[in-house]
Design a protein around this motif. Sequence first.
Motif, mmCIF file in Angstrom:
data_model
loop_
_atom_site.group_PDB
_atom_site.id
_atom_site.type_symbol
_atom_site.label_atom_id
_atom_site.label_comp_id
_atom_site.label_asym_id
_atom_site.label_seq_id
_atom_site.Cartn_x
_atom_site.Cartn_y
_atom_site.Cartn_z
ATOM 1 N N SER A 94 -4.684 1.440 -2.352
ATOM 2 C CA SER A 94 -5.199 0.682 -1.211
ATOM 3 C C SER A 94 -5.456 -0.751 -1.639
ATOM 4 O O SER A 94 -5.548 -1.063 -2.831
ATOM 5 C CB SER A 94 -6.494 1.311 -0.663
ATOM 6 N N GLU B 266 0.821 -1.202 0.000
ATOM 7 C CA GLU B 266 0.000 0.000 0.000
ATOM 8 C C GLU B 266 0.861 1.260 0.000
ATOM 9 O O GLU B 266 1.798 1.399 0.781
ATOM 10 C CB GLU B 266 -0.928 0.004 1.226
ATOM 11 N N ASN C 140 -8.311 -3.463 -0.769
ATOM 12 C CA ASN C 140 -9.635 -3.680 -0.173
ATOM 13 C C ASN C 140 -9.814 -5.176 0.063
ATOM 14 O O ASN C 140 -10.019 -5.953 -0.871
ATOM 15 C CB ASN C 140 -10.728 -3.145 -1.101
ATOM 16 N N LYS D 202 -9.999 -6.418 -3.929
ATOM 17 C CA LYS D 202 -9.587 -5.594 -5.060
ATOM 18 C C LYS D 202 -8.395 -4.723 -4.655
ATOM 19 O O LYS D 202 -8.266 -4.326 -3.500
ATOM 20 C CB LYS D 202 -10.723 -4.701 -5.551
ATOM 21 N N GLU E 37 -6.701 -1.107 -5.632
ATOM 22 C CA GLU E 37 -6.949 0.155 -6.317
ATOM 23 C C GLU E 37 -5.616 0.744 -6.773
ATOM 24 O O GLU E 37 -4.716 0.962 -5.965
ATOM 25 C CB GLU E 37 -7.681 1.133 -5.395
ATOM 26 N N THR F 205 -12.218 -6.651 1.784
ATOM 27 C CA THR F 205 -13.612 -7.089 1.704
ATOM 28 C C THR F 205 -13.989 -7.475 0.284
ATOM 29 O O THR F 205 -14.551 -8.557 0.033
ATOM 30 C CB THR F 205 -14.538 -5.970 2.207
ATOM 31 N N SER F 206 -13.699 -6.596 -0.662
ATOM 32 C CA SER F 206 -14.026 -6.881 -2.062
ATOM 33 C C SER F 206 -12.911 -7.588 -2.811
ATOM 34 O O SER F 206 -13.083 -7.941 -3.979
ATOM 35 C CB SER F 206 -14.366 -5.584 -2.791
#
Length: 825
Positions: free
Chosen positions: A689, A585, A691, A696, A698, A693-694
């Motif tokens: 970032s 990140e 993610n 993914k 970014e 949860t999803s």
Amino acid sequence: MKRKAEKQQTAAPVSAFAARKARQQQAQIVTAPKAEPEVQPAAEPPSKRPRRSLEVDQPVETISPEPRGPRTRSSKKQDAPPPAGNVKERQVKAVKKQQEESQTAELEEESEEEESKGNATEDVHEMSENEVASVAGDADGFESPAETPAELQNFPLSKSRINKKDIVYADDSTLCVRIKEKMNLVLVGQYDLWVKRGIVSVMGAKLHPSSQVYRVYAPSTHSLPVIKCVAGVDGEAEVEIKSCSSGLSCLRDLSPLYQRIWNGQNTAADKLTLKGASQDSRRTFSVLYTSADDTLKRHLRPLHLDRKWSASMKALSMRQGKLRVLVCGPKASGKSTFSRYLLNHVLSPAPDTENGFVNTDGVAFLDLDPGQPEFAPMGQVYLAHLRTPFFGPPFAHPSLDNPRDGQIVRAHHIGSTSPKEDPDHYALAVMDLLSQYRSLLSQYPQCPLIVNYPGWIFGQGLEVATWLIQCLGLSDVVYMSEKGPTEVVDPLSFAANKAQVPLTILPSQPTDFVSRSSAQLRSMQIQSYFHNSQPTDLSNPLWQEEPLSRTRPLAVDYAGSKQGILGIMVLGSQISPDMLREVLEGAIVGVTAVESPSAIIGEVSAQDSLEEEEEEEEEEDDDDENDSDPEHVNMNANEQIGSGTTTSFETNGVIRTKEGLPYLFVGSGSCTPLDPKASNCLGLALVRSVNVTSQKIELSTPIPSTRLRDAIERGHQLVLVRGQLDNPNWSISEEYHAARAAERRYQESIAEAKQGGDLQKIDKANPNQTLSMLRERIRRASNVPWMTVVEDNSRRQREAAARREKSLWKLRKKAYPGSESETDW
């Protein structure tokens, strides 16, 4: 009175040694040769630079006035009229007069020679003699213009002054002027150049009259380009200079490194050409006669070439399509400048040259310097095929996305600004780029090659350079230093003689003053890269002025049925899978297209060894068959990958972290880089970032969607490579600087409204409420990780900040000897 003075002089006690020394000095004065400097230290020749601007109406040289020696008792005697019969004093005076006449004649001859060649190396030498704080040879240093004396600001730039008769037409955005032969103009800023009549030279390129318009970037961070008339109609060339809007100047609101690098207020020449226009008219460029004309009071220098450089470029260009030149040398010796000038010289769109050769196949540019690349962001080596000259520093063309101007044939992500980190991977990447150039020759047989080698010229770097000389089939080798050292020049000479390649040694031409360090220039280039875009309907690139945090990211699935990336690699050090998210990140990664599973070095050998072990187990247990054995399932999967019956890139080297990230760990202790023969770097991306949860990632990337789509359609897989590049500190502070710029612009608009008496506009705007909103935006932007805004720079606050830094844990990039690791805020 004379006898009394003589008695007083002889009455003083004098030793025999002092008397003998005094008699010897008197004898030397009488019989002194013409070139004896000890006769009179005050007769030192003045600076030679005032002779360069004889055509200027007013004096422009105040850098080094004629020095005056101290007045001693003997000099006072010489100033007074000598008494009759004093033969010795008359002889001394005659000798001094003859010396001054000879020195003046020599000075005029030397100034005329420098007027014809415009040698910038002499300027650097003269400045060092006048005790100027020069950083020549150390381009990594930083020097502010305010730290040097004020008289050093006045430096001649243009050889010609614009008169009313030289102006063809002018308005608030355009200036069309005539330039006489052997005269030149220097501008600061950015502009479009159109040659209407005659032939002019700019940054090594000779531009002939045509309908093509060239974009020129002339910031104060580099030496300013010189527009010189080479040949003209009736002794004059006619050029049109027009303002342009590229968005590059808007980056000053996002980074202080981009501030004060373009033109300031209108100069005297601008005011002359803007007569009749509105008072607030301002172009994106300014004409400068001397550096004192600059309203921002910066150290500005013209970009002149050494005479040996010009002769070498002319000789190299005569080789036409057979040119294969390697440019090497120590650090900060002018390799990039020479390569850029030679590239523009070969790409000059001349309708007919002296030998009748017209370059229609372009030029291949092999850039092997990952620290300061010319047409790509840092950390890459690449092969580019160029068709038009480029006028500007590297951050003005950070990528090639327009096929009309040029394109990158193939690139490899090294993951560092120096090849020292992994010389083996660097050598493999160079070998693959050489094979790509041979493939390019089959399509463009008359395509010259220019190889820009980094300053890594010692140790293993010297071995790689000699290997390139022996196996590349070069036509020339250029070494950019006349000072050696011999332990480098001798092996290069031996390799060149063995390969029957001529070796040309040229003098280094460093910049005498630098306003940005190498690390800062890398930050400027990579920030320009991430804000750059190439619209399909425009010939010139554009830059976005919004911070990256306000742009829409690209979301990529890293797990699941729609997984968009094969895996993530970390070069240079071993990272625990639990730390992969923290390392990823906010980092810059290379987006690499993997063309086949063989690109993962070590994976094939691991599969072969695993298959041999399983075959041995099958031979031992022929009677014991168990279809549900998981080892058999893995074997079948490995057989499918090895045989190529499926296009799946799933390998045993992928380790799933607790967040599900595919950690592509292949090697012992650290990740083994991808094989350059089966991989290609598409560009860089900033990981905003992860993610969980999803599932993914970014990404912010300027890579065109067409290139990504083309790679996926070919069946390639994408791998994110995390190297040891400089931390993107500029991206963290972009929102803060943008908020400060918005507040400043609003306060300026309110001040202008009050000054103009437009009170109704102020009442409608409600300035107090707007200012409070802007200041709240600044407060939020300053409260981000890894950045501390210090409003009070007092000693107490600095000591408190130092105590806080000691208690913080920081992640720094791995530094090599001689590198510059940018510290965190």
